[in-house]
Scaffold this active site. Sequence first.
Site, PDB file in Angstrom:
ATOM      1  N   GLY A  70     -35.120  13.804  23.561  1.00  0.00           N
ATOM      2  CA  GLY A  70     -36.421  13.559  22.954  1.00  0.00           C
ATOM      3  C   GLY A  70     -36.973  14.804  22.269  1.00  0.00           C
ATOM      4  N   THR A  71     -36.748  15.946  22.864  1.00  0.00           N
ATOM      5  CA  THR A  71     -37.272  17.193  22.298  1.00  0.00           C
ATOM      6  C   THR A  71     -36.699  17.437  20.901  1.00  0.00           C
ATOM      7  OG1 THR A  71     -37.526  18.144  24.498  1.00  0.00           O
ATOM      8  CG2 THR A  71     -37.387  19.707  22.665  1.00  0.00           C
ATOM      9  N   ASN A 148     -47.309  10.888  28.429  1.00  0.00           N
ATOM     10  CA  ASN A 148     -46.427  11.116  29.577  1.00  0.00           C
ATOM     11  C   ASN A 148     -47.171  11.478  30.858  1.00  0.00           C
ATOM     12  OD1 ASN A 148     -46.683  13.271  27.555  1.00  0.00           O
ATOM     13  ND2 ASN A 148     -45.750  14.568  29.112  1.00  0.00           N
ATOM     14  N   GLN A 176     -41.850   7.677  26.409  1.00  0.00           N
ATOM     15  CA  GLN A 176     -42.361   7.098  27.656  1.00  0.00           C
ATOM     16  C   GLN A 176     -42.580   5.590  27.585  1.00  0.00           C
ATOM     17  OE1 GLN A 176     -42.649   8.539  30.568  1.00  0.00           O
ATOM     18  NE2 GLN A 176     -42.337  10.676  29.987  1.00  0.00           N
ATOM     19  N   SER A 196     -35.634   8.838  24.268  1.00  0.00           N
ATOM     20  CA  SER A 196     -34.858   9.717  25.156  1.00  0.00           C
ATOM     21  C   SER A 196     -34.154   8.855  26.187  1.00  0.00           C
ATOM     22  CB  SER A 196     -35.786  10.715  25.834  1.00  0.00           C
ATOM     23  OG  SER A 196     -35.059  11.481  26.763  1.00  0.00           O
ATOM     24  N   HIS A 198     -32.717   9.552  29.153  1.00  0.00           N
ATOM     25  CA  HIS A 198     -32.866   9.700  30.610  1.00  0.00           C
ATOM     26  C   HIS A 198     -34.169   9.125  31.150  1.00  0.00           C
ATOM     27  CE1 HIS A 198     -35.491  13.443  31.068  1.00  0.00           C
ATOM     28  NE2 HIS A 198     -35.198  13.520  29.783  1.00  0.00           N
ATOM     29  N   THR A 234     -20.332  17.914  16.724  1.00  0.00           N
ATOM     30  CA  THR A 234     -19.539  16.828  17.314  1.00  0.00           C
ATOM     31  C   THR A 234     -20.396  16.097  18.331  1.00  0.00           C
ATOM     32  OG1 THR A 234     -17.529  18.094  16.968  1.00  0.00           O
ATOM     33  CG2 THR A 234     -17.415  16.300  18.581  1.00  0.00           C
ATOM     34  N   CYS A 326     -47.520  24.946  37.439  1.00  0.00           N
ATOM     35  CA  CYS A 326     -47.939  25.999  38.361  1.00  0.00           C
ATOM     36  C   CYS A 326     -46.861  27.074  38.390  1.00  0.00           C
ATOM     37  CB  CYS A 326     -48.093  25.435  39.764  1.00  0.00           C
ATOM     38  SG  CYS A 326     -49.177  24.017  39.812  1.00  0.00           S
TER      39      CYS A 326
HETATM   40  N1  PLP Z   1     -41.732  13.354  24.650  1.00  0.00           N
HETATM   41  C1  PLP Z   1     -42.300  12.884  25.762  1.00  0.00           C
HETATM   42  C2  PLP Z   1     -43.540  12.067  25.676  1.00  0.00           C
HETATM   43  C3  PLP Z   1     -41.734  13.159  27.008  1.00  0.00           C
HETATM   44  O1  PLP Z   1     -42.322  12.690  28.119  1.00  0.00           O
HETATM   45  C4  PLP Z   1     -40.556  13.939  27.058  1.00  0.00           C
HETATM   46  C5  PLP Z   1     -39.948  14.294  28.370  1.00  0.00           C
HETATM   47  O2  PLP Z   1     -40.616  14.520  29.348  1.00  0.00           O
HETATM   48  C6  PLP Z   1     -39.991  14.400  25.857  1.00  0.00           C
HETATM   49  C7  PLP Z   1     -40.610  14.092  24.677  1.00  0.00           C
HETATM   50  C8  PLP Z   1     -38.754  15.237  25.848  1.00  0.00           C
HETATM   51  O3  PLP Z   1     -37.599  14.455  26.052  1.00  0.00           O
HETATM   52  P1  PLP Z   1     -36.248  15.155  26.548  1.00  0.00           P
HETATM   53  O4  PLP Z   1     -36.424  15.456  27.994  1.00  0.00           O
HETATM   54  O5  PLP Z   1     -35.179  14.106  26.306  1.00  0.00           O
HETATM   55  O6  PLP Z   1     -36.027  16.358  25.716  1.00  0.00           O
END
Ligand code: PLP
Length: 387
Positions: A70-71, A148, A176, A196, A198, A234, A326
């Site tokens: 996702g990032t 999230n 999410q 994402s 996972h 790849t 934290c």
């Molecule tokens: N965007 C949101 C709203 C998320 O909750 C998260 C992960 O916590 C991400 C992006 C990032 O996804 P990833 O962990 O696959 O990089």
Amino acid sequence: MRIYLDNSATTRPYPEAVAAMTAVLTDNWGNPSGIHSFGRDAFDAMSAARGQVAQLIGAEREEIYFTSGGTEADNLAVLGVAGRFARGHIITSAMEHSAILNSCRHLEQQGFDVTYLQPDEAGFISARQVAAALRPDTLLVSIMHANNEIGTIQPVAEIGRLLQDRGVLLHTDAVQSVGKIPVNVGELGVDMLTLSSHKLNGPKGVGALYVRHGVDIAPRLFGGGQENKLRSGTENMPGIVGFGRAAELTRERWPEQAQQARLARDELLRELKRLKLADFAVNGEAADWSRRLPGNLNLSFRGVSAGALLLLLDMAGVAASAASSCSAGSSEPSHVLTSLGLEDWRLAGAIRLTFGWENTPEEAKLAAQTIYEQVNWLRGEAEGGRG
Ligand code: PLP
């Protein structure tokens, strides 16, 4: 007893997804760019996975670009649009994931302008706010589908209708929301959407960006031109195939799974009220629960520090997470909760409990009992009432 209530952080992979990944690693390990039969077999598996992910969100296969998660997909959306322009204006919200916020901050250093819309106290951005922030040089609006931390569902379809035919691209981070509520790119009217694996019982380290046909964004990784020249490297074949299988199962099962999560979530809250736990608050929308993800609960306990409570809960077998990060001795309040303008005690004492389809109401009841005991114990300690 071990109860996992951190399903927004990550989820347990479906055994079927793990089996599909193992098959790739042991039998179908070719490079999908290869022109021989090994390459073709790998390509076919990747193509099937692309179709499975596309189907989950109502997209076409060729509109799915696999990423490392996702990032990266969030970065690609924001930086990829900016890469086509020298200057311009972007609208986002103050409650986005840091993958969006930090991409935007990076662009500000490059000379782009960014407007960060502030959510209301319940955790919502409105289409009206977006309309008011639009400028002639606005290139992109990026508003997450569901938050999230507090699970609030944003009016993305309404924003999509607002932006229609205005020449402004719309991206949504649906990491999410996919698998929890209906997500259809056509209904949302988005040009780009982040997923994402996972978060929907697939493996980590793989995700995707949906890019609507005809939308031209610039690559951020340069190399062999994989993923239709948008994302070189790849491909992570086990991850992609596992993601595809998880997407397929999620598409079949999500309504029941979301209902399981909702039942467990509601049970925990009901039990805390039944136990008459004093002085706690729900953070984010608490009146209309249909405007919140089914498995999300975010609670603050007056006089209790989230860090201490999470530690005790973990020792008692309940895994939850903080709404703040934290670090040794200091804790920084969550940017999401801060953007809601909550009082200090709610920032300091906020924990996130996120339920998945495997959580049962019985588990939720036990977790509520544990929270009740630990919160009261911490409050007793704070008053010096216990040795
Ligand atoms: N965007 C949101 C709203 C998320 O909750 C998260 C992960 O916590 C991400 C992006 C990032 O996804 P990833 O962990 O696959 O990089």
